[in-house]
Write a protein that holds these residues in place. Structure first.
Motif, PDB file in Angstrom:
ATOM      1  N   TYR A 197       0.847  -1.186   0.000  1.00  0.00           N
ATOM      2  CA  TYR A 197       0.000   0.000   0.000  1.00  0.00           C
ATOM      3  C   TYR A 197       0.886   1.240   0.000  1.00  0.00           C
ATOM      4  CZ  TYR A 197      -4.175  -2.674   1.411  1.00  0.00           C
ATOM      5  OH  TYR A 197      -5.230  -3.547   1.459  1.00  0.00           O
ATOM      6  N   GLN A 236       0.784   5.417   1.035  1.00  0.00           N
ATOM      7  CA  GLN A 236       0.056   6.453   1.764  1.00  0.00           C
ATOM      8  C   GLN A 236       0.760   7.782   1.579  1.00  0.00           C
ATOM      9  OE1 GLN A 236      -0.218   6.163   6.098  1.00  0.00           O
ATOM     10  NE2 GLN A 236      -2.320   6.928   6.014  1.00  0.00           N
ATOM     11  N   GLY A 249      -1.609  13.005   4.591  1.00  0.00           N
ATOM     12  CA  GLY A 249      -2.993  13.422   4.773  1.00  0.00           C
ATOM     13  C   GLY A 249      -4.012  12.586   4.032  1.00  0.00           C
ATOM     14  N   ALA A 250      -3.586  11.496   3.453  1.00  0.00           N
ATOM     15  CA  ALA A 250      -4.500  10.668   2.662  1.00  0.00           C
ATOM     16  C   ALA A 250      -4.607   9.266   3.245  1.00  0.00           C
ATOM     17  CB  ALA A 250      -4.020  10.599   1.207  1.00  0.00           C
ATOM     18  N   GLY A 251      -5.604   8.549   2.795  1.00  0.00           N
ATOM     19  CA  GLY A 251      -5.745   7.157   3.197  1.00  0.00           C
ATOM     20  C   GLY A 251      -4.781   6.278   2.424  1.00  0.00           C
ATOM     21  N   LEU A 252      -4.878   4.990   2.637  1.00  0.00           N
ATOM     22  CA  LEU A 252      -3.992   4.051   1.968  1.00  0.00           C
ATOM     23  C   LEU A 252      -4.537   3.668   0.599  1.00  0.00           C
ATOM     24  CD1 LEU A 252      -3.291   3.710   5.065  1.00  0.00           C
ATOM     25  CD2 LEU A 252      -2.471   1.447   4.412  1.00  0.00           C
ATOM     26  N   LEU A 278      -4.085   0.797  -2.352  1.00  0.00           N
ATOM     27  CA  LEU A 278      -3.483  -0.488  -2.696  1.00  0.00           C
ATOM     28  C   LEU A 278      -2.723  -0.358  -4.008  1.00  0.00           C
ATOM     29  CD1 LEU A 278      -3.186  -3.532  -2.077  1.00  0.00           C
ATOM     30  CD2 LEU A 278      -5.204  -3.901  -3.504  1.00  0.00           C
ATOM     31  N   PHE A 280       3.508   0.677   2.794  1.00  0.00           N
ATOM     32  CA  PHE A 280       3.209  -0.341   3.795  1.00  0.00           C
ATOM     33  C   PHE A 280       3.152  -1.721   3.155  1.00  0.00           C
ATOM     34  CE2 PHE A 280       2.179   2.138   7.518  1.00  0.00           C
ATOM     35  CZ  PHE A 280       1.802   3.370   7.005  1.00  0.00           C
ATOM     36  N   PHE A 299      -0.534  -4.987   8.945  1.00  0.00           N
ATOM     37  CA  PHE A 299       0.365  -4.020   8.328  1.00  0.00           C
ATOM     38  C   PHE A 299       1.686  -3.906   9.063  1.00  0.00           C
ATOM     39  CE2 PHE A 299      -2.333  -1.853   5.223  1.00  0.00           C
ATOM     40  CZ  PHE A 299      -3.595  -2.270   5.614  1.00  0.00           C
ATOM     41  N   GLY A 300       2.752  -3.600   8.309  1.00  0.00           N
ATOM     42  CA  GLY A 300       4.011  -3.183   8.893  1.00  0.00           C
ATOM     43  C   GLY A 300       3.931  -1.717   9.298  1.00  0.00           C
ATOM     44  N   ARG A 301       5.048  -1.191   9.812  1.00  0.00           N
ATOM     45  CA  ARG A 301       5.069   0.187  10.286  1.00  0.00           C
ATOM     46  C   ARG A 301       5.247   1.190   9.152  1.00  0.00           C
ATOM     47  NH1 ARG A 301       6.877   0.429  16.067  1.00  0.00           N
ATOM     48  NH2 ARG A 301       7.549   2.538  15.602  1.00  0.00           N
ATOM     49  N   GLN A 320       3.115   4.098  12.965  1.00  0.00           N
ATOM     50  CA  GLN A 320       2.770   2.676  12.891  1.00  0.00           C
ATOM     51  C   GLN A 320       1.850   2.407  11.718  1.00  0.00           C
ATOM     52  OE1 GLN A 320       1.365   1.084  16.602  1.00  0.00           O
ATOM     53  NE2 GLN A 320       2.839   2.249  17.820  1.00  0.00           N
ATOM     54  N   GLY A 321       1.702   1.136  11.408  1.00  0.00           N
ATOM     55  CA  GLY A 321       0.750   0.752  10.386  1.00  0.00           C
ATOM     56  C   GLY A 321      -0.660   0.702  10.952  1.00  0.00           C
ATOM     57  N   LEU A 326      -9.088   5.321  10.274  1.00  0.00           N
ATOM     58  CA  LEU A 326      -9.318   5.084   8.849  1.00  0.00           C
ATOM     59  C   LEU A 326     -10.508   4.165   8.650  1.00  0.00           C
ATOM     60  CD1 LEU A 326      -5.612   4.377   7.869  1.00  0.00           C
ATOM     61  CD2 LEU A 326      -6.919   6.357   7.143  1.00  0.00           C
ATOM     62  N   GLY A 349     -10.698   5.595   3.053  1.00  0.00           N
ATOM     63  CA  GLY A 349     -11.012   7.007   3.143  1.00  0.00           C
ATOM     64  C   GLY A 349      -9.798   7.788   3.603  1.00  0.00           C
TER      65      GLY A 349
END
Lengths: 110, 114
Positions: A35, A37, A40-43, A45, A88, A100-102, B41-42, B91, B106
């Motif tokens: 993923y 990111q 300020g945005a979501g993830l 894919l 990610f 998820f990883g960090r 973190q994730g 999220l 989102g």
């Protein structure tokens, strides 16, 4: 320890290739995901790979999976400044809910 | 196609106060997820809905967090009372089937608890 581990930072020059690495622990993982990111945005894919594959290519992105070593990598060819983001790695086990990883912060400089 | 909508985008509250977040998934998506992403973190899954039923809430701190999706569309996540360690980005994501299908995220709600 964490289920999914990534290095925290990667800095590359524009035009070079970037390689982001990830290790995971769940041998029953069926899907491995990458993923992106942006601030300020979501993830978003980017791509995913089934655990019975060892490579997947999608335009500038190449995913390599070494299931024996539980190692996943994402190679971005011809990296651009717009690729600067946090990447990610995630694994999906039996429930397919990703862990998820960090995240790895990719910094692309001119 | 409209994406996953969340509101508010930012919220600042004091500890022990209550807060609620709203999510509107992509039209037709049966599965909805709430994640908590602490800085550095994730994302960590808090709860997953399939239509209006809960599929997985094993990591939801149920003493203070609650979530609902009454009509199988919009969802709200509530924290009551908030603690300092709840400061994070919340999220929301949705997918059409919930199994192997792509999750669309989102923009998140950034919560700061003072």
């Amino acid at each position: 320890g964490e289920d999914v581990e990534q290095s925290l930072f990667l800095s590359v020059r524009e035009g070079d290739s970037s390689v982001i690495n990830c290790t995971y622990t769940d041998s029953s993982s069926t899907y491995l995901y990458w993923y992106k990111q942006e601030p300020g945005a979501g993830l978003q894919l980017l791509t995913y790979i089934f655990s019975n594959m060892d490579m997947k290519q999608d335009q500038r992105l190449t995913v390599l999976l070494n299931k024996k070593d539980k190692h996943l990598s994402l190679r971005i060819a011809d990296t651009q400044t717009g690729d600067s983001a946090i990447y990610f790695c995630a694994e999906g086990g039996g429930s397919y809910i990703p862990t998820f990883g960090r995240g790895t912060s990719l910094i692309v400089h001119p | 196609e409209a994406g996953v909508a969340q509101s508010p985008r930012y919220k600042i509250i004091e500890k022990r106060q209550s807060v609620a977040f709203w999510c509107n998934p992509i039209s037709g998506h049966a599965t909805l997820y709430w994640y908590q992403q602490i800085l550095g973190q994730g994302p960590k899954l808090l709860i997953q809905f399939q239509n209006n039923g809960v599929v997985d809430d094993s990591q939801l701190p149920k003493d203070r967090f609650s979530a609902e999706r009454l009509k199988g569309v919009d969802s709200t996540l509530k924290i009551q009372p908030a603690k300092l360690e709840d400061s994070a980005v919340y999220l929301c994501a949705s997918s059409s089937t919930g199994i192997t299908d792509t999750q669309y995220f989102g923009p998140g709600t950034r919560l700061t608890v003072l």
